[in-house]
Scaffold this active site. Structure first.
Site, PDB file in Angstrom:
ATOM      1  N   ASP A  96       0.700  -1.171  -0.087  1.00 22.82           N
ATOM      2  CA  ASP A  96      -0.056   0.024   0.005  1.00 22.82           C
ATOM      3  C   ASP A  96       0.889   1.163  -0.076  1.00 22.82           C
ATOM      4  OD1 ASP A  96      -1.577   2.284   0.635  1.00 22.82           O
ATOM      5  OD2 ASP A  96      -2.307   1.175   2.517  1.00 22.82           O
ATOM      6  N   LYS A 102       3.012  11.709  -3.492  1.00 21.02           N
ATOM      7  CA  LYS A 102       2.249  10.649  -4.230  1.00 21.02           C
ATOM      8  C   LYS A 102       1.100  11.496  -4.995  1.00 21.02           C
ATOM      9  CE  LYS A 102      -1.274   6.985  -3.592  1.00 21.02           C
ATOM     10  NZ  LYS A 102      -1.989   6.119  -2.700  1.00 21.02           N
ATOM     11  N   GLU A 113      -7.252   0.622  -4.453  1.00 19.43           N
ATOM     12  CA  GLU A 113      -7.239   0.653  -3.220  1.00 19.43           C
ATOM     13  C   GLU A 113      -8.247   0.033  -2.506  1.00 19.43           C
ATOM     14  OE1 GLU A 113      -5.769   4.540  -2.080  1.00 19.43           O
ATOM     15  OE2 GLU A 113      -3.824   4.242  -2.771  1.00 19.43           O
ATOM     16  N   ASP A 132     -12.848   5.181   1.591  1.00 19.99           N
ATOM     17  CA  ASP A 132     -11.692   5.323   2.208  1.00 19.99           C
ATOM     18  C   ASP A 132     -11.161   6.890   2.182  1.00 19.99           C
ATOM     19  OD1 ASP A 132      -8.880   5.480   2.244  1.00 19.99           O
ATOM     20  OD2 ASP A 132      -8.466   4.144   0.702  1.00 19.99           O
TER      21      ASP A 132
HETATM   22  P1  ADP Z   1      -2.785   7.366   2.874  1.00 21.92           P
HETATM   23  O1  ADP Z   1      -3.549   6.132   2.369  1.00 21.92           O
HETATM   24  O2  ADP Z   1      -3.164   8.596   2.169  1.00 21.92           O
HETATM   25  O3  ADP Z   1      -1.434   7.060   2.964  1.00 21.92           O
HETATM   26  P2  ADP Z   1      -3.804   6.921   5.600  1.00 21.92           P
HETATM   27  O4  ADP Z   1      -4.915   5.839   5.563  1.00 21.92           O
HETATM   28  O5  ADP Z   1      -2.466   6.512   6.228  1.00 21.92           O
HETATM   29  O6  ADP Z   1      -3.485   7.885   4.379  1.00 21.92           O
HETATM   30  O7  ADP Z   1      -4.515   8.104   6.429  1.00 21.92           O
HETATM   31  C1  ADP Z   1      -3.878   9.062   6.490  1.00 21.92           C
HETATM   32  C2  ADP Z   1      -4.389  10.339   7.285  1.00 21.92           C
HETATM   33  O8  ADP Z   1      -5.097   9.863   8.208  1.00 21.92           O
HETATM   34  C3  ADP Z   1      -3.365  11.544   7.785  1.00 21.92           C
HETATM   35  O9  ADP Z   1      -4.315  12.754   7.349  1.00 21.92           O
HETATM   36  C4  ADP Z   1      -3.696  11.437   9.045  1.00 21.92           C
HETATM   37  O10 ADP Z   1      -3.587  12.625   9.751  1.00 21.92           O
HETATM   38  C5  ADP Z   1      -5.041  10.968   9.144  1.00 21.92           C
HETATM   39  N1  ADP Z   1      -5.224  10.258  10.449  1.00 21.92           N
HETATM   40  C6  ADP Z   1      -4.450   9.025  10.970  1.00 21.92           C
HETATM   41  N2  ADP Z   1      -4.914   8.833  12.516  1.00 21.92           N
HETATM   42  C7  ADP Z   1      -5.616   9.674  12.551  1.00 21.92           C
HETATM   43  C8  ADP Z   1      -6.553   9.800  13.933  1.00 21.92           C
HETATM   44  N3  ADP Z   1      -6.485   9.124  15.178  1.00 21.92           N
HETATM   45  N4  ADP Z   1      -7.406  10.995  13.852  1.00 21.92           N
HETATM   46  C9  ADP Z   1      -7.582  12.035  12.815  1.00 21.92           C
HETATM   47  N5  ADP Z   1      -6.819  11.608  11.683  1.00 21.92           N
HETATM   48  C10 ADP Z   1      -5.962  10.706  11.621  1.00 21.92           C
HETATM   49 MG    MG Z   2      -4.724   4.908   1.876  1.00 25.12          MG
END
Ligand code: ADP
Ligand code: MG
Length: 570
Positions: free
Chosen positions: A6, A69, A147, A170
């Site tokens: 991922d 990205k 995804e 998502d």
């Molecule tokens: P990506 O697939 O884009 O890498 P993720 O699924 O890892 O993203 O999500 C990342 C996003 O989730 C970031 O914007 C992060 O700030 C937010 N995030 C992660 N944990 C929390 C939380 N506990 N509360 C609010 N936002 C969160």
């Molecule tokens: Mg993601």
């Protein structure tokens, strides 16, 4: 072994298929499953990836890059300090290399092939850039998987459901994807996808950041005088506040900005009020997906939340309101996609534990060509879009349409290929064109057959055939803007080879120091002194090269850092 990756905007994960027909996440060198998608250039010009690079976003913002990205498939170039320039696919390749090394360490064998996930809404150019990133990291990308499809695959397996329709919601760092999937007899079909590739947790962070800027201005801080480091510290504070607000109703943090200590406060009601515009933007892709799937909301078996940003309480509340039921998030929302990519890798390997399951995907956009519309013999609309493959058609798919020449005696036709949903090609994305000779016919229009084939990786092949002469021309949509040529890939491979990557056995030490430097900048007073002492002791231990001593001091330093970070983790 094929691994699943991922490759996220914010975090990336790697997983492997396991014997039970499921997937196992691979920890990185720190024992974490989530590796921040951040790259930084250390002072000795070696590359740091993941957590140490993430810490350096604050201490060395000009030598650290995140969120690249979002620029995949464009010609954007990033400069890391002294003239070293990177493209988004090269930065992604560095992340992939690091994940690959983690998996190789974990498995004790070389990893050469991967399934990588991409947002369903990634365009052709973005998908190609992702493949190139894999290639630059020394990975054969055997498949790109959307995804949400990956999340659904993980979810479907987890629930062991035989027949179900569910919606995957998502919300990641930079993208929002909605998919409606149907599972029947072990076959998973994507019924519809929609999304917004410019909407994610980062945008919610911007809301908080804007409020912080206002608070600073109200407290008399001159915003135009702020340094890059102040700005990244503010951003880190906004991120911290956002995450904290998922569990608490208010946050208040003292912070040193422009050599002054100020207190920044924020609370959940204000956050939710200021996020209304973003919440409205979530609606459109949801409605579009539901409409395209031709499915009453009540018939969805489940609504599944994926992506870290769905942890903000306003998201499940919003989803419950729209779908009139509580959404599910039994699988960790950060991990579902990675688990799904590894399950897809297991399917690809035809592992017997996976035999029962098949996965189909859909074309995310409508694909077609430009045609003319004769309104009257003298009034011709030349920019009309004629769809050949509709969005959300299951792939692989091949469709043929027959067209004819515009004028009598015409001896060639130009077939311009577009993707998009608008009736006017001006509003759609141009993908390429074919010039094709046709026999000169003075008596009637000449028929031309156009075949579109779209495969599971989202690559389009167009074939045009003159029905009277049998002559054919084809086009693989290859030269989309922002993709690298073969020569460029070779050069980039050489450049990346020449980069010094921080040695894996030293990464732990380097990371702890980066963390210390970050905390030193963030803290003041007593805490800052303690951080400083810990850094000095650790440096002295490292200099002694006594591994027993280093291990002991490391543990102590981590304890000190954790204590301070827990109280003031900006
Ligand atoms: P990506 O697939 O884009 O890498 P993720 O699924 O890892 O993203 O999500 C990342 C996003 O989730 C970031 O914007 C992060 O700030 C937010 N995030 C992660 N944990 C929390 C939380 N506990 N509360 C609010 N936002 C969160
Ligand atoms: Mg993601």
């Amino acid at each position: 072994m094929i691994v699943g990756i991922d490759l996220g905007t914010t975090h990336s994960l790697i997983a492997i298929p396991n014997e039970e027909g499921g997937a196992t996440l691979v920890p990185n060198v720190f024992g974490d499953f989530l590796t921040p998608s951040v790259v930084s250039l250390d002072c000795d010009d070696s590359v740091l990836v993941g957590q140490p690079a993430h810490d350096r976003l604050i201490t060395h913002p000009d030598r650290s890059i995140s969120c690249f990205k979002r620029d995949m498939g464009t010609d954007r170039k990033y400069r890391l300090d002294i003239g070293r320039i990177f493209r988004p696919e090269e930065l992604s390749a560095l992340i992939l290399k690091s994940l690959k090394a983690d998996a190789e360490h974990f498995l004790g064998q070389a990893v050469e092939e991967a399934v990588i996930s991409v947002p369903a809404y990634f365009s052709d150019a973005q998908r190609k850039a992702t493949r190139v990133a894999g290639e630059l990291a020394g990975l054969r990308v055997s498949r790109l998987i959307n995804e949400p499809s990956a999340a659904a695959l993980a979810y479907g397996l987890h629930k062991n459901m035989d027949e179900a329709t569910f919606l995957v919601f998502d919300l990641g760092g930079g993208t929002f994807d909605v998919s409606i999937l149907e599972m029947f007899d072990g076959v998973m079909e994507v019924r519809a996808t929609a999304g917004n590739n410019r909407l994610g947790g980062e945008d919610f962070l911007e809301i908080i950041l804007r409020d912080f800027h206002e608070q600073l201005a109200n407290q008399g801080v001159e915003l135009s005088n702020l340094h890059l480091q102040d700005l990244s510290r503010l951003r880190a504070l906004a991120e911290f506040s956002k995450i904290k607000l998922s569990n608490e109703s208010a946050v208040e943090t003292p912070v040193v900005i422009g050599n002054r200590e100020v207190i920044l406060a924020y609370n959940r009601p204000r956050f939710e009020e200021q996020s209304r515009r973003l919440m409205r933007l979530l609606r459109d892709p949801l409605e579009r997906a539901i409409k395209d799937a031709r499915l009453p909301v009540d018939e969805l078996s489940d609504v599944v939340l994926v992506g870290g940003a769905t942890r903000m309480p306003m998201i499940p509340t919003f989803a419950a309101h729209i779908f009139r039921r509580f959404p599910k998030s039994d699988i960790n929302p950060d991990q579902a996609i990675a688990l799904g990519t590894a399950i897809q890798a297991g399917l690809k390997m035809k592992h017997k534990a996976y035999r029962e399951r098949v996965m189909t995907d859909v074309a995310p956009y409508t694909l077609g060509i430009q045609v003319c519309d004769f309104l009257t013999p003298n009034d011709v609309d030349k920019r009309v879009f004629s769809p050949i493959i509709d969005r959300n058609t299951p792939v692989p798919v091949s469709r043929t349409e027959t067209y004819s020449t515009m004028y009598l005696g015409q001896d060639q036709v130009k077939i311009s290929v577009y993707q998009g949903e608008s009736r006017s090609v001006n509003k759609n994305l141009f993908l390429g064109e074919i010039l094709m000779p046709v026999p000169k016919n003075m008596d009637e229009p000449e028929p031309i057959e156009v075949r579109f084939s779209y495969n599971v990786d989202g690559i389009l092949e167009v074939e045009a055939k003159s029905l009277s002469s049998g002559e054919m021309r084809s086009l693989v949509v290859e030269k989309s803007p922002g993709t690298l040529s073969k020569e460029q890939i070779k050069k980039s491979l050489r450049d990346l080879e020449a980069l010094k990557i921080h040695p894996r056995d030293q990464v732990v030490n380097r990371t702890l120091l980066s963390r210390g430097e970050r905390m030193f900048e963030q803290c003041i007073g007593k805490d800052r002194k303690r951080v400083n002492e810990a850094i000095s002791r650790y440096r002295a231990a490292l200099a002694s090269q006594d591994s027993g001593l280093i291990d002991q001091i490391r543990k102590e330093v981590i304890r000190v850092f954790d204590e301070i970070d827990a109280f003031k983790p900006i």
